[in-house]
Design an enzyme around this catalytic site. Structure first.
Site, PDB file in Angstrom:
ATOM      1  N   GLU B  54       0.865  -1.180   0.000  1.00 44.07           N
ATOM      2  CA  GLU B  54       0.000   0.000   0.000  1.00 44.07           C
ATOM      3  C   GLU B  54       0.891   1.216   0.000  1.00 44.07           C
ATOM      4  OE1 GLU B  54      -3.060   1.229   2.880  1.00 44.07           O
ATOM      5  OE2 GLU B  54      -3.519  -0.903   3.005  1.00 44.07           O
ATOM      6  N   ASP B  65      -6.134   9.044  10.054  1.00 51.78           N
ATOM      7  CA  ASP B  65      -4.755   8.735  10.435  1.00 51.78           C
ATOM      8  C   ASP B  65      -4.357   9.318  11.777  1.00 51.78           C
ATOM      9  OD1 ASP B  65      -3.671   7.105   8.323  1.00 51.78           O
ATOM     10  OD2 ASP B  65      -3.997   8.827   7.020  1.00 51.78           O
TER      11      ASP B  65
END
Lengths: 400, 264
Positions: B54, B65
Site C-alpha cells: 500500500e 490517520d
C-alpha cells in the site's frame, strides 16, 4: 412571558445533499453514528416534549429571545437604517449556545456519556462547555494552540466550567486542525461520545442539524422586524466562517424573495492564497471535514492555510448550504478585510456602546460600506460580543 | 488511447488462496522519509517478501490517520510531494522492476481535484492496481467506482467494528479488491490493533463474504499477525514501518529488515 422556541424545522435534505454540495465523506467507523444522529434528530424535532424543554432552556437559561435594536447613531453614520440582531446578549456571549444546548439535549437522548467539540475563537467551545456543565456531562474541547494563544480568556473560562481543553499542534494550529482532531477523537470513541460540531459544516446531518438549531435567530428576527420596524429588512447581513449564524439568520428570510441575503467572509490581509478565509468568494469546490462545499485549496487538492484577524472566520471551508445558496444566487457573498473589521470594532464601540466580536464586525462593516447606496433597512446579525478580542484589538494599536 | 491492464483483479487474486499465514501488506508513504525514497522502499518491501504493497499519497487533513502517518504526510508534502509526483514514482518503481500489486491509499479531495477519470487513468498508466479512500463511504462511491472499473483499478472498501452486518455485505459487493477491516474504532497507529474487536469483525465478515479480508490499524508485532492466521487474508502494517524508516540511516535496508522480520 410565553416563549415558544421558534425553530424552522424542515425535513433533512435527501442524501444530505444541497444541490451538488453536502454529502457524508467520513471514515466508515462513524457512518452508523451519523445515521443514528439523523434519525434521532428527526424524531426529537417532532417531539413536543423535546422542543418545549429546549425552548424553556433557551428562554430561562440562555436569554432568548434576543432583541433587535435600531442602532440610531450607526444608522446616521452609515446613511441608512441599520438594525442589529443582538446574539451578543445571549448567555456566553455569542449565538453558539443555540446549537450547543440543542445538541446536548440530543446527546443525552441518545445516551451518550461524553462530549467532544472543536473550537476556533473559543465561543463554540465555551458554549459546549457551558451546556455540558448544565447537563453534567464530561467535555473535551479541541483547540489549535495558535487559537489558545489568541483566545486565552475563553480557554480559562472553559476550564472553569470543567471542560478539558486539548491543544492541537498539527497543521496551522487553528480551527481546521482542531476540527480534524475532534473528528479523530470521535472516530475513536464513537460508541459513547457525541461530537458537537460548532458550525453548519461537516457530514450530513450536521449542516441540517446546526441550521435548524440556529434558525431561531432568523425566525425571531423576522417577526421582530415586522413588529418593531414595521417591515421586513431590505438586506440581511451576517458574517460567514463555517456559516452557522448566517445560515440561522438566512433561514428566516429564504422564502421572502425581496429580502437580499449577504454573507460576509474574511478578507484577511489580501487576496493571495493563505492571506484570507474567503472560501466562497475565492475558493473552489472540494471535500473537507466530511462535506463537499467550497474550499481554499492548492492545485494538488491540499487544503490551504488561511488567515483572518478573527479566529472564528479563520477556516478554509464553509457550510454546504451556503455553497448552494451562492450557486443559485439566492444569497451573495462579500469580503471584508482585517483592517475594515478592526475599524468597525472601534466604530460600533464608540457610536453605540456595543463592543462587537471581530467576526460580527465584518458583517457590520458591510452595512457601513453599502449604507449610502442601500435604501434599507439593513438587518445585521451581531453574532457575538467582543470581550474575547480585546487582546487582539489592543495589539493592533489605537483606532485609525 | 488508454492502456487496459492485463490483470485487472490481481489485487484480489494475490490475496486469495494464500496459505494459513496472512499476507503481510506494508504501508509506505510516498516521499517519506525523503522525497526520493519512494522507489527504493517499494523495492525493498517486495524483496523482503511482501505480496502486495500500500502506498499512501499524503493529504493535508487525513481524518483516519493517527499522529505517525499525519506527521509523515506533513513532511512529505513539505518536501514537495504531490499526487502527480507520487504516481510518477510508482511508474519509476515499475520501470525498476517492482512486480507486486500496489494499492494507493489517499483521501478524496486530491483525487477530486485532479478529476476522478484523470486520476484513475493516470494511476492505471503508472502501474497502480487498486485504490483505498478512507473518507469515501459506500454511499458516495458510485462515480469513483465506475472510473476505477474503466481503467481496471480495484476499488477496495472498508468496514469497522461499528459496521452492521448488512453494510458489510454491501461493502463486499462494492469492492472489486479486498475488504479492509479496521481493527478497532480509532485512527491508524492506535495502540492495540487487534484483540476481540478485530476478531469479532473478521469473524462476522468471513461469514458474510468470500472476498479477501485485510486487517489494518494498529498492527505492530509479528505475534499479532500470526494470531490472525485463519481469520485475515492480509495484515497491513503502516505506522510502525514509517517509524522504522524515519529512524534509520538507510531506510531501504531498515524496511527490508522490518518487513522480513514481520513476514517470517
Amino acid at each position: 412571558m410565553n416563549y415558544p422556541g421558534r425553530l424552522l424545522i424542515t425535513p433533512p435534505p435527501p442524501g444530505g445533499r444541497y444541490g451538488a454540495f453536502g454529502g457524508t465523506y467520513v471514515p466508515e467507523t462513524v457512518m452508523p453514528a451519523l445515521v443514528e444522529l439523523a434519525d434521532e434528530a428527526r424524531v426529537a424535532f417532532a417531539d413536543s416534549e423535546f422542543l418545549s424543554e429546549l425552548a424553556e432552556l433557551q428562554r430561562d437559561y440562555a436569554g432568548r429571545p434576543t432583541p433587535i435594536y435600531r442602532a440610531a447613531r450607526l444608522s446616521a453614520h452609515a446613511g441608512t437604517e441599520v438594525w442589529l440582531k443582538r446574539e451578543d446578549l445571549l448567555h456566553t456571549g455569542a449565538h453558539k449556545l443555540n446549537n450547543a444546548l440543542g445538541q446536548l439535549l440530543l446527546a443525552r437522548r441518545m445516551g451518550k456519556r461524553r462530549i467532544v467539540a472543536e473550537t476556533g475563537a473559543g465561543q463554540h467551545g465555551l458554549a459546549t462547555a457551558t451546556a455540558c456543565a448544565l447537563l453534567g456531562l464530561p467535555c473535551v474541547v479541541f483547540m489549535g494552540s495558535e487559537d489558545m494563544r489568541r483566545q486565552a480568556v475563553n480557554v480559562a473560562k472553559m476550564e472553569l466550567l470543567g471542560a478539558r481543553v486539548e491543544a492541537v499542534e498539527s497543521g496551522s494550529r487553528t480551527l481546521k486542525d482542531a476540527t480534524s482532531e475532534a473528528i479523530r477523537d470521535w472516530v475513536t470513541n464513537v460508541r459513547d461520545t457525541h461530537y458537537v460540531i460548532g458550525s453548519a459544516v461537516g457530514p450530513h446531518p450536521y449542516p441540517w442539524l446546526v441550521r435548524t438549531l440556529q434558525s431561531v435567530i432568523g425566525v425571531e428576527a423576522r417577526q421582530q422586524m415586522l413588529e418593531q420596524a414595521g417591515s421586513l429588512p431590505a438586506v440581511v447581513v451576517a458574517c460567514v466562517g463555517g456559516g452557522s449564524n448566517a445560515i440561522g439568520m438566512f433561514a428566516g428570510f429564504l422564502d421572502d424573495p425581496m429580502v437580499r441575503l449577504v454573507g460576509v467572509e474574511a478578507g484577511g490581509r489580501g487576496r493571495a492564497q493563505g492571506e484570507h478565509g474567503a472560501s466562497l468568494s475565492l475558493g473552489s469546490p472540494g471535500v473537507l471535514h466530511g462535506a463537499n462545499s467550497f474550499l481554499l485549496q492548492d492545485e494538488d487538492g491540499q487544503v490551504a492555510a488561511t488567515h483572518s484577524i478573527s479566529a472564528g472566520l479563520d477556516y478554509p471551508g464553509v457550510g454546504p448550504e451556503h455553497a448552494m445558496l451562492r450557486e443559485s444566487g439566492r444569497a451573495e457573498y462579500a469580503i471584508v478585510d482585517d483592517v475594515g473589521a478592526l475599524e468597525t470594532f472601534h466604530l460600533l464601540s464608540e457610536l453605540e456602546g456595543i463592543i462587537p466580536a471581530l467576526e460580527s464586525a465584518h458583517a457590520i462593516r458591510w452595512a457601513v460600506e453599502h449604507g449610502p447606496s442601500e435604501p434599507g433597512p439593513i438587518l445585521v446579525c451581531l453574532s457575538g460580543r467582543g470581550d474575547k478580542d480585546l487582546d487582539t484589538v489592543l495589539a493592533a494599536g489605537p483606532p485609525p | 488511447m488508454t492502456e487496459v491492464r492485463e490483470l485487472p483483479n490481481r489485487v484480489r487474486s494475490v490475496l486469495q488462496g494464500g496459505g494459513a499465514a496472512p499476507h503481510l501488506v506494508p504501508y509506505l508513504m510516498a516521499g517519506f522519509p525523503k522525497l526520493a525514497d519512494t522507489v527504493g522502499l517499494l523495492l525493498a518491501a517486495e524483496a523482503a517478501g511482501a505480496t502486495l504493497v500500500e502506498l499512501g499519497i499524503p493529504y493535508s487533513d487525513p481524518l483516519a490517520d493517527g499522529p505517525t502517518i499525519q506527521a509523515a504526510g506533513q513532511r512529505a508534502l513539505a518536501q514537495g510531494m504531490t499526487v502527480r509526483l507520487a504516481l510518477e514514482q510508482v511508474a519509476e518503481a515499475r520501470a525498476a522492476g517492482l512486480q507486486i500489486p500496489l494499492v494507493v491509499m489517499t483521501y478524496l479531495n486530491p483525487v477530486l481535484r485532479m478529476g476522478l477519470m484523470e486520476f484513475a487513468e493516470r494511476a492505471a498508466r503508472s502501474g497502480v492496481d487498486g485504490l483505498l479512500l478512507p473518507d469515501l463511504p459506500l454511499e458516495e462511491m458510485a462515480e469513483l467506482s465506475s472510473s476505477a472499473a474503466e481503467f481496471g483499478l480495484a476499488l477496495n472498501t472498508m468496514v469497522a467494528p461499528t459496521t452492521p452486518d448488512q453494510r458489510i455485505v454491501r461493502a463486499a459487493q462494492v469492492s472489486s479488491g479486498f475488504l479492509y477491516c479496521v481493527s478497532r474504532t480509532g485512527v491508524t497507529g492506535s495502540k492495540s490493533g487487534g484483540g476481540d474487536e478485530a476478531t469479532s469483525l473478521l469473524t462476522r465478515s468471513r461469514a458474510l463474504t468470500p472476498i479477501p479480508l485485510a486487517l489494518g490499524f494498529g498492527v505492530r508485532r509479528r505475534q499479532q499477525i500470526q494470531e490472525l492466521a485463519g481469520l485475515a487474508d492480509a495484515v497491513v502494517v503502516g505506522s510502525l514501518l514509517l517509524e522504522v524508516a524515519d529512524a534509520a540511516p538507510d531506510p531501504a535496508v531498515a524496511i527490508f529488515e522490518a518487513v522480513s522480520a514481520l513476514a517470517a
